[in-house]
Design a protein around this motif. Structure first.
Motif, PDB file in Angstrom:
ATOM      1  N   GLY A  39       0.671  -1.133   0.060  1.00 19.95           N
ATOM      2  CA  GLY A  39      -0.184   0.014   0.080  1.00 19.95           C
ATOM      3  C   GLY A  39       0.911   1.312   0.031  1.00 19.95           C
ATOM      4  O   GLY A  39       0.051   2.432   0.022  1.00 19.95           O
ATOM      5  N   ALA A  40       2.260   1.322  -0.004  1.00 18.28           N
ATOM      6  CA  ALA A  40       2.805   2.411   0.066  1.00 18.28           C
ATOM      7  C   ALA A  40       3.018   2.908  -1.547  1.00 18.28           C
ATOM      8  O   ALA A  40       3.058   2.340  -2.266  1.00 18.28           O
ATOM      9  CB  ALA A  40       4.296   2.250   0.663  1.00 18.28           C
ATOM     10  N   VAL A  41       3.101   4.354  -1.672  1.00 21.25           N
ATOM     11  CA  VAL A  41       3.697   5.013  -2.883  1.00 21.25           C
ATOM     12  C   VAL A  41       5.030   5.111  -2.776  1.00 21.25           C
ATOM     13  O   VAL A  41       5.723   5.447  -1.957  1.00 21.25           O
ATOM     14  CB  VAL A  41       2.983   6.279  -2.986  1.00 21.25           C
ATOM     15  N   VAL A  42       5.725   4.496  -3.965  1.00 21.66           N
ATOM     16  CA  VAL A  42       7.109   4.754  -3.899  1.00 21.66           C
ATOM     17  C   VAL A  42       7.476   5.636  -5.065  1.00 21.66           C
ATOM     18  O   VAL A  42       6.990   5.746  -6.068  1.00 21.66           O
ATOM     19  CB  VAL A  42       7.677   3.087  -4.423  1.00 21.66           C
ATOM     20  N   LEU A  43       8.508   6.657  -4.558  1.00 19.98           N
ATOM     21  CA  LEU A  43       8.852   7.488  -5.413  1.00 19.98           C
ATOM     22  C   LEU A  43      10.630   7.131  -5.474  1.00 19.98           C
ATOM     23  O   LEU A  43      10.992   6.880  -4.432  1.00 19.98           O
ATOM     24  CB  LEU A  43       8.812   9.021  -4.724  1.00 19.98           C
ATOM     25  N   LYS A  44      10.949   7.378  -6.789  1.00 17.51           N
ATOM     26  CA  LYS A  44      12.427   7.111  -6.826  1.00 17.51           C
ATOM     27  C   LYS A  44      13.215   8.201  -7.514  1.00 17.51           C
ATOM     28  O   LYS A  44      12.732   8.866  -8.513  1.00 17.51           O
ATOM     29  CB  LYS A  44      12.439   5.831  -8.037  1.00 17.51           C
ATOM     30  N   GLN A  45      14.442   8.888  -6.597  1.00 21.20           N
ATOM     31  CA  GLN A  45      15.216   9.852  -6.911  1.00 21.20           C
ATOM     32  C   GLN A  45      16.132   9.192  -7.824  1.00 21.20           C
ATOM     33  O   GLN A  45      16.687   8.103  -7.770  1.00 21.20           O
ATOM     34  CB  GLN A  45      15.828  10.280  -5.661  1.00 21.20           C
ATOM     35  N   GLY A  46      16.334  10.032  -8.877  1.00 25.24           N
ATOM     36  CA  GLY A  46      17.353   9.695 -10.095  1.00 25.24           C
ATOM     37  C   GLY A  46      18.697   9.250  -9.619  1.00 25.24           C
ATOM     38  O   GLY A  46      19.499   8.410  -9.777  1.00 25.24           O
ATOM     39  N   VAL A  47      19.305  10.215  -8.461  1.00 21.71           N
ATOM     40  CA  VAL A  47      20.402  10.103  -8.051  1.00 21.71           C
ATOM     41  C   VAL A  47      20.356  10.326  -6.471  1.00 21.71           C
ATOM     42  O   VAL A  47      19.469  10.662  -5.841  1.00 21.71           O
ATOM     43  CB  VAL A  47      21.632  11.246  -8.581  1.00 21.71           C
ATOM     44  N   ASN A  48      21.543   9.964  -5.655  1.00 21.29           N
ATOM     45  CA  ASN A  48      21.303  10.046  -4.154  1.00 21.29           C
ATOM     46  C   ASN A  48      21.549  11.483  -3.913  1.00 21.29           C
ATOM     47  O   ASN A  48      22.443  12.044  -3.979  1.00 21.29           O
ATOM     48  CB  ASN A  48      22.562   9.100  -3.315  1.00 21.29           C
ATOM     49  N   SER A  49      20.364  12.129  -3.370  1.00 22.20           N
ATOM     50  CA  SER A  49      20.556  13.787  -3.095  1.00 22.20           C
ATOM     51  C   SER A  49      20.311  13.918  -1.631  1.00 22.20           C
ATOM     52  O   SER A  49      20.444  15.061  -1.275  1.00 22.20           O
ATOM     53  CB  SER A  49      19.026  14.141  -3.841  1.00 22.20           C
TER      54      SER A  49
END
Length: 312
Positions: free
Chosen positions: A56-66
């Motif tokens: 049930g979580a929404v997953v967002l992906k950062q392109g690089v480690n920020s």
């Protein structure tokens, strides 16, 4: 959680372990929505991220480690679309007691009813150990220097103070935000009964020669950070102290005193002493030259312990 208070949890993840899925599943019983931000994990964590979505979580992906500030800000911006009343920020290695959010909301309601301007609600204890307070013995005590993990923040606080400072990258993000909201007259109160379990870094015996230091009948251990973290702690701390010393001198000087003790323990008793010292030196230099963001590649190579080659 109450019908009148919607809570969105935001979790910063980096190479998240598989047990995060179970943690998120348990957390879902306390909040209305969960956003996990993968902060540019270099490992293949696709299976874990898929498992998070399945519970049930929404997953967002950062392109690089920020950095943790940028990751949490991304989750907060996304969560704001559903207009929650509160955001709960968490690290991937933290877990809340089952009634944590309900207790935090109750503390917010009780303090607000007494006219306290609440900017955030923090844990009363970490790993069952009480947090340090600004001033003990008052009706609604404030946390001295709360960590962001486990902090319940009204959406209105972000509207007033802005989001987390991304230039800090990792350490002192929570401390700077706490100092900032205090400038607005907002309080970082603790919630009675709220405990968070959280990893505290590498632990090793505190030794003098071969003697394990024993104080008060208890053997003492040193909780240390990797040298690259010491770089951020040093640099960001100095930047923050320069900013808030004129405005909050008592808090700054008290925090500096604690850090001096921690630095001494890390260097004398911790691992990688010379790398720790180098990290401190680079942090001091960059604080005064204004170099922010991620640690430089050259500096990171110098302070990072060399990995042993695997046997053929």
């Amino acid at each position: 959680m109450t019908p009148s208070h919607r809570v969105a949890a935001v979790i910063s993840a980096y190479n998240p372990p598989a047990d995060l899925i179970a943690k998120v599943e348990r957390l879902a019983n306390q909040v209305d929505s969960i956003i996990v931000v993968d902060d540019g994990s270099p490992s293949d964590v696709s299976g874990v991220l898929q498992g998070l979505e399945e519970v049930g979580a929404v997953v967002l992906k950062q392109g690089v480690n920020s950095g943790i500030a940028a990751a949490l800000n991304a989750g907060i911006r996304h969560g704001a679309d559903s207009s929650p009343d509160f955001f709960l920020t968490l690290d991937q290695d933290s877990e809340l007691d089952p009634d944590y959010v309900a207790r935090a909301l109750q503390a917010y309601a009780d303090a607000s009813a007494q006219g306290v301007a609440v900017g955030m609600v923090c844990a009363e204890s970490h790993n069952k150990q009480p947090v340090m307070l600004q001033k003990p013995g008052v009706s609604f005590p404030e946390a001295f220097d709360p960590m962001q993990s486990g902090t319940l923040i009204p959406a209105a606080t972000f509207d007033a103070a802005g989001l987390l400072e991304e230039d800090l990258f990792i350490d002192c993000v929570d401390s700077e935000f706490t100092a900032r909201i205090r400038e607005l007259g907002l309080k970082a109160i603790i919630a009675p009964g709220c405990n968070i379990s959280h990893a505290v870094g590498e632990s090793r015996p505190m030794l003098v020669g071969k003697w394990h230091v024993n104080i008060g009948g208890q053997k003492r251990f040193v909780h240390s950070h990797a040298p690259f973290r010491v770089y951020y702690i040093t640099r960001n701390g100095l930047v923050m102290y320069r900013r808030y010393l004129p405005k909050q001198p008592v808090w700054v000087l008290r925090r500096i005193g604690l850090e001096v003790v921690f630095y001494g323990v890390r260097v004398v008793y911790g691992p990688h002493r010379f790398r720790q010292i180098a990290a401190i030196a680079f942090g001091i230099r960059d604080a005064f030259t204004g170099r922010m963001g991620r640690i430089g590649a050259k500096e990171n190579a110098l302070v990072s312990p060399r990995r042993k080659k695997a046997a053929a």
